[in-house]
Design an enzyme around this catalytic site. Structure first.
Site, PDB file in Angstrom:
ATOM      1  N   LYS A  83     -18.008  -3.319  -5.712  1.00  0.00           N
ATOM      2  CA  LYS A  83     -17.407  -3.061  -4.527  1.00  0.00           C
ATOM      3  C   LYS A  83     -17.034  -1.618  -4.364  1.00  0.00           C
ATOM      4  CE  LYS A  83     -14.563  -6.079  -1.194  1.00  0.00           C
ATOM      5  NZ  LYS A  83     -13.359  -6.825  -1.503  1.00  0.00           N
TER       6      LYS A  83
HETATM    7  O1  G3P Z   1     -12.054  -9.024   1.680  1.00  0.00           O
HETATM    8  C1  G3P Z   1     -11.235  -8.065   2.305  1.00  0.00           C
HETATM    9  C2  G3P Z   1      -9.671  -8.406   2.063  1.00  0.00           C
HETATM   10  O2  G3P Z   1      -9.513  -8.927   1.020  1.00  0.00           O
HETATM   11  C3  G3P Z   1      -8.769  -7.602   2.949  1.00  0.00           C
HETATM   12  O3  G3P Z   1      -7.765  -8.650   3.826  1.00  0.00           O
HETATM   13  O4  G3P Z   1      -5.952  -9.545   4.917  1.00  0.00           O
HETATM   14  O5  G3P Z   1      -5.720  -7.748   3.094  1.00  0.00           O
HETATM   15  O6  G3P Z   1      -6.735  -7.120   5.487  1.00  0.00           O
HETATM   16  P1  G3P Z   1      -6.593  -8.331   4.195  1.00  0.00           P
END
Ligand code: G3P
Length: 215
Positions: A83
């Site tokens: 990533k």
């Molecule tokens: O895959 C990306 C994710 O981990 C981010 O999620 O909820 O931290 O915006 P969030």
């Protein structure tokens, strides 16, 4: 549409895998930090449980450093996908890694143009962050829709992962738009599965069945 689990928690990954509906796992530095364990060890363990891509994030900031880190991460297991945040050095690294056959997931994508550049650099996957776009008052699903439309029109091989998914409706909407993948937290996976009418229905069937078997 495939479903990936967005977690580095082994209990969640095992439980999700047992359902037979998970095709991969995505992690990020925050999710890894939450587990309080060695990064490489966690990635190796996830890859040993899950059949499918496991995204592990490179944290170096310069292109050469990202490439070196990515090559190391890819050596952990054949399932590992690296990533990489969508920055200038990040795209430079993605181009080089594409030439070397290392699979990449371009992350922290907040616009269709960023997704377009990632695809042109040869990214295997691109991850628009739906929930975080919504958090700014913009429409995360619209960015996903634009990205899918551009990729379809120009027949890019890059697959789109709807990421930063916050609730089951995000998953339904991503599926309706034709997203290749949605990566979901374990809690959202459980919300997708559960329905009060299913629980009520089972309770009613059990109660009626008990009457039949009583005598
Ligand atoms: O895959 C990306 C994710 O981990 C981010 O999620 O909820 O931290 O915006 P969030």
């Amino acid at each position: 549409m495939k479903i990936f689990l967005d977690t580095a928690n082994m209990d969640e990954i095992r439980a999700g895998s047992r359902l037979g509906v998970i095709s991969g796992v995505t992690t990020n530095p925050s999710l890894i930090a939450r587990e309080g364990r060695d990064f490489i060890e966690v990635v190796r363990e996830i890859a040993s449980i899950v059949e499918g891509p496991v995204s592990a994030e490179a944290v170096r900031k310069d292109a050469a450093g990202i490439v070196d880190e990515a090559v190391e991460l890819a050596r952990i297991h054949p399932g590992v996908v690296v990533k990489i945040p969508v920055t200038g050095p990040g795209l430079e690294a993605v181009s080089e890694l594409t030439r070397r056959g290392v699979r990449t997931n371009v992350t922290l994508v907040f616009s269709a143009n960023q997704a377009l550049l990632a695809a042109l650099a040869g990214a295997t996957y691109v991850s628009p962050f739906i929930g975080r776009i919504d958090d700014t008052g913009a429409d995360g699903m619209r960015v996903l829709e634009e990205t899918l439309e551009i990729f379809e029109r120009y027949r890019f091989g890059t697959e789109v992962i709807a990421a930063s998914i916050r609730h089951p409706l995000h998953v339904t909407q991503a599926a309706l738009l034709g997203s290749h993948i949605a990566t979901v937290p374990f809690g959202v996976l459980m919300q997708m599965l559960g329905h009060p009418l299913t629980d009520n229905g089972i309770a009613k069937f059990d109660a009626d069945w008990a009457k039949v078997t009583k005598g």
